[in-house]
Design a protein around this motif. Structure first.
Motif, mmCIF file in Angstrom:
data_model
loop_
_atom_site.group_PDB
_atom_site.id
_atom_site.type_symbol
_atom_site.label_atom_id
_atom_site.label_comp_id
_atom_site.label_asym_id
_atom_site.label_seq_id
_atom_site.Cartn_x
_atom_site.Cartn_y
_atom_site.Cartn_z
ATOM 1 N N ALA A 75 0.661 -1.203 0.048
ATOM 2 C CA ALA A 75 -0.064 0.091 0.054
ATOM 3 C C ALA A 75 0.943 1.348 0.026
ATOM 4 O O ALA A 75 0.695 2.307 -0.708
ATOM 5 N N TYR A 76 1.883 1.085 0.851
ATOM 6 C CA TYR A 76 2.830 2.638 0.787
ATOM 7 C C TYR A 76 3.400 2.658 -0.531
ATOM 8 O O TYR A 76 3.401 3.801 -1.050
ATOM 9 N N ILE A 77 4.038 1.392 -1.282
ATOM 10 C CA ILE A 77 4.436 1.653 -2.769
ATOM 11 C C ILE A 77 3.451 2.106 -3.583
ATOM 12 O O ILE A 77 3.779 3.122 -4.251
ATOM 13 N N ALA A 78 2.331 1.447 -3.428
ATOM 14 C CA ALA A 78 1.079 1.967 -4.406
ATOM 15 C C ALA A 78 0.746 3.308 -4.161
ATOM 16 O O ALA A 78 0.219 3.957 -5.159
ATOM 17 N N ILE A 79 0.689 4.072 -3.035
ATOM 18 C CA ILE A 79 0.437 5.373 -2.651
ATOM 19 C C ILE A 79 1.566 6.417 -3.053
ATOM 20 O O ILE A 79 1.534 7.397 -3.590
ATOM 21 N N ALA A 80 2.628 6.231 -2.195
ATOM 22 C CA ALA A 80 3.897 7.181 -2.087
ATOM 23 C C ALA A 80 4.489 7.214 -3.292
ATOM 24 O O ALA A 80 4.976 8.313 -3.714
ATOM 25 N N VAL A 81 4.811 6.292 -4.205
ATOM 26 C CA VAL A 81 5.652 6.390 -5.263
ATOM 27 C C VAL A 81 4.844 7.189 -6.567
ATOM 28 O O VAL A 81 5.545 8.049 -6.899
ATOM 29 N N PRO A 82 3.746 7.000 -6.542
ATOM 30 C CA PRO A 82 2.911 8.067 -7.683
ATOM 31 C C PRO A 82 2.970 9.260 -7.120
ATOM 32 O O PRO A 82 3.090 10.051 -8.038
ATOM 33 N N LEU A 83 2.810 9.279 -5.855
ATOM 34 C CA LEU A 83 3.017 10.793 -5.347
ATOM 35 C C LEU A 83 4.236 11.562 -5.269
ATOM 36 O O LEU A 83 4.340 12.579 -5.764
ATOM 37 N N ALA A 84 5.244 10.694 -5.310
ATOM 38 C CA ALA A 84 6.507 11.345 -5.425
ATOM 39 C C ALA A 84 6.845 11.577 -6.968
ATOM 40 O O ALA A 84 7.560 12.571 -7.089
ATOM 41 N N ILE A 85 6.362 10.680 -7.684
ATOM 42 C CA ILE A 85 6.515 11.118 -9.383
ATOM 43 C C ILE A 85 5.757 12.231 -9.441
ATOM 44 O O ILE A 85 6.338 12.957 -10.393
ATOM 45 N N ALA A 86 4.531 12.486 -8.955
ATOM 46 C CA ALA A 86 3.884 13.645 -9.275
ATOM 47 C C ALA A 86 4.702 14.738 -8.547
ATOM 48 O O ALA A 86 4.467 15.958 -9.360
ATOM 49 N N TRP A 87 5.355 14.766 -7.548
ATOM 50 C CA TRP A 87 5.944 15.936 -6.952
ATOM 51 C C TRP A 87 7.159 16.194 -7.885
ATOM 52 O O TRP A 87 7.179 17.484 -8.148
ATOM 53 N N ARG A 88 7.796 15.360 -8.496
ATOM 54 C CA ARG A 88 8.823 15.502 -9.144
ATOM 55 C C ARG A 88 8.505 15.999 -10.454
ATOM 56 O O ARG A 88 8.983 17.193 -11.017
ATOM 57 N N SER A 89 7.278 15.705 -11.117
ATOM 58 C CA SER A 89 6.790 16.504 -12.015
ATOM 59 C C SER A 89 6.544 17.988 -11.953
ATOM 60 O O SER A 89 6.707 18.858 -12.777
ATOM 61 N N TYR A 90 5.863 18.072 -10.745
ATOM 62 C CA TYR A 90 5.765 19.532 -10.263
ATOM 63 C C TYR A 90 7.081 20.386 -10.214
ATOM 64 O O TYR A 90 7.253 21.562 -10.494
ATOM 65 N N VAL A 91 7.999 19.725 -9.444
ATOM 66 C CA VAL A 91 9.327 20.438 -9.612
ATOM 67 C C VAL A 91 10.063 20.648 -10.814
ATOM 68 O O VAL A 91 10.580 21.886 -11.021
ATOM 69 N N PHE A 92 9.842 19.758 -11.664
ATOM 70 C CA PHE A 92 10.252 19.912 -13.036
ATOM 71 C C PHE A 92 9.282 20.721 -14.029
ATOM 72 O O PHE A 92 9.472 20.683 -15.271
ATOM 73 N N LYS A 93 8.381 21.518 -13.313
ATOM 74 C CA LYS A 93 7.424 22.219 -14.421
ATOM 75 C C LYS A 93 8.043 23.227 -15.532
ATOM 76 O O LYS A 93 7.916 23.201 -16.467
ATOM 77 N N ASN A 94 9.258 23.635 -14.917
ATOM 78 C CA ASN A 94 10.132 24.486 -16.049
ATOM 79 C C ASN A 94 10.441 23.579 -17.418
ATOM 80 O O ASN A 94 10.553 23.958 -18.310
ATOM 81 N N TYR A 95 10.991 22.536 -16.955
ATOM 82 C CA TYR A 95 11.291 21.463 -17.709
ATOM 83 C C TYR A 95 9.937 21.033 -19.000
ATOM 84 O O TYR A 95 10.135 21.178 -20.198
ATOM 85 N N TRP A 96 8.675 21.013 -18.418
ATOM 86 C CA TRP A 96 7.645 20.611 -19.168
ATOM 87 C C TRP A 96 7.389 21.843 -19.908
ATOM 88 O O TRP A 96 6.629 22.013 -21.028
ATOM 89 N N LYS A 97 7.693 23.134 -19.415
ATOM 90 C CA LYS A 97 7.470 24.317 -20.337
ATOM 91 C C LYS A 97 8.685 24.587 -21.533
ATOM 92 O O LYS A 97 8.680 25.470 -22.427
ATOM 93 N N GLY A 98 9.907 23.806 -21.584
ATOM 94 C CA GLY A 98 10.738 23.739 -22.500
ATOM 95 C C GLY A 98 11.998 24.611 -22.293
ATOM 96 O O GLY A 98 13.093 24.827 -22.525
ATOM 97 N N ASP A 99 12.001 24.909 -20.481
ATOM 98 C CA ASP A 99 13.212 25.622 -20.034
ATOM 99 C C ASP A 99 14.003 24.499 -19.187
ATOM 100 O O ASP A 99 13.800 23.184 -19.245
ATOM 101 N N CYS A 100 15.188 24.987 -18.829
ATOM 102 C CA CYS A 100 16.056 24.126 -18.006
ATOM 103 C C CYS A 100 15.591 24.077 -16.555
ATOM 104 O O CYS A 100 14.998 25.067 -16.095
ATOM 105 N N VAL A 101 15.733 23.004 -15.673
ATOM 106 C CA VAL A 101 15.577 22.943 -14.443
ATOM 107 C C VAL A 101 16.792 23.293 -13.558
ATOM 108 O O VAL A 101 18.022 22.881 -13.914
ATOM 109 N N SER A 102 16.717 23.950 -12.408
ATOM 110 C CA SER A 102 17.956 24.369 -11.661
ATOM 111 C C SER A 102 18.435 23.251 -11.211
ATOM 112 O O SER A 102 17.490 22.033 -10.836
ATOM 113 N N PRO A 103 19.666 23.326 -10.782
ATOM 114 C CA PRO A 103 20.203 22.056 -10.135
ATOM 115 C C PRO A 103 19.600 21.726 -8.642
ATOM 116 O O PRO A 103 19.490 20.682 -8.427
#
Length: 175
Positions: A75-103
């Motif tokens: 249950a932890y893996i089924a819930i936490a891993v998609p949430l972590a991937i969604a968080w990474r997508s949010y943090v990488f939002k500049n990349y989705w716009k075509g810009d670079c992500v800060s280090p």
């Protein structure tokens, strides 16, 4: 012979300290070291787990504990891993716009996924140790390991532009 005397009354101009900046290369080097550490830690814990369980004589596994721990870990893996991937997508939002992500954003996004998978894998191995049995708690560890392994740090989100998300000819999916 000249004598130079410095007076304490003479003040030097205040120099603002330089903010510490994290370069792309430093972030990628740190990411590789952390990824390799996260790769080796469960391996050694797995070896310890197998060694301990094989050397236990006459210890009966607790089936109720085995299944409860297994369900909780899955249950932890089924819930936490998609949430972590969604968080990474949010943090990488500049990349989705075509810009670079800060280090710093790159490290924060990747660490969130890596640590989530690491916790899931280690929880499975701890379940093996506590229940005195390899099965079924080894399965969540294997799932976490298989999800973790292809997420090695490439750093492409920091250095390469993702391109226009509307143009499939130049858009590149981030890792």
């Amino acid at each position: 012979m000249a004598i130079v005397v410095s007076s304490p009354a003479v003040s030097r101009p205040a120099v603002a300290p330089r903010p510490s900046t994290l370069t792309h290369n430093d972030a990628l080097r740190l990411a590789w070291w952390c990824w390799l550490t996260f790769l080796l830690l469960p391996m050694f814990l797995f070896l310890y787990t197998v060694w301990t369980i094989l050397n236990e004589d006459g210890v009966e596994p607790n089936p109720m504990f085995q299944h409860t721990w297994f369900i909780a870990n899955m249950a932890y893996i089924a819930i936490a891993v998609p949430l972590a991937i969604a968080w990474r997508s949010y943090v990488f939002k500049n990349y989705w716009k075509g810009d670079c992500v800060s280090p710093r954003s790159y490290l924060g996004g990747m660490f969130s996924v890596w640590i989530t998978l690491e916790i899931g894998g280690i929880m499975g191995l701890i379940g093996c140790l506590l229940s005195h049995s390899i099965t079924p708690n080894l399965l969540p560890s294997l799932v976490a390991f298989m999800l973790f392994t292809p997420l090695w740090p490439s750093g492409r989100a920091m250095t390469c532009r993702g391109g226009n998300t509307d143009d499939p000819a130049i858009y590149e999916e981030p890792r």
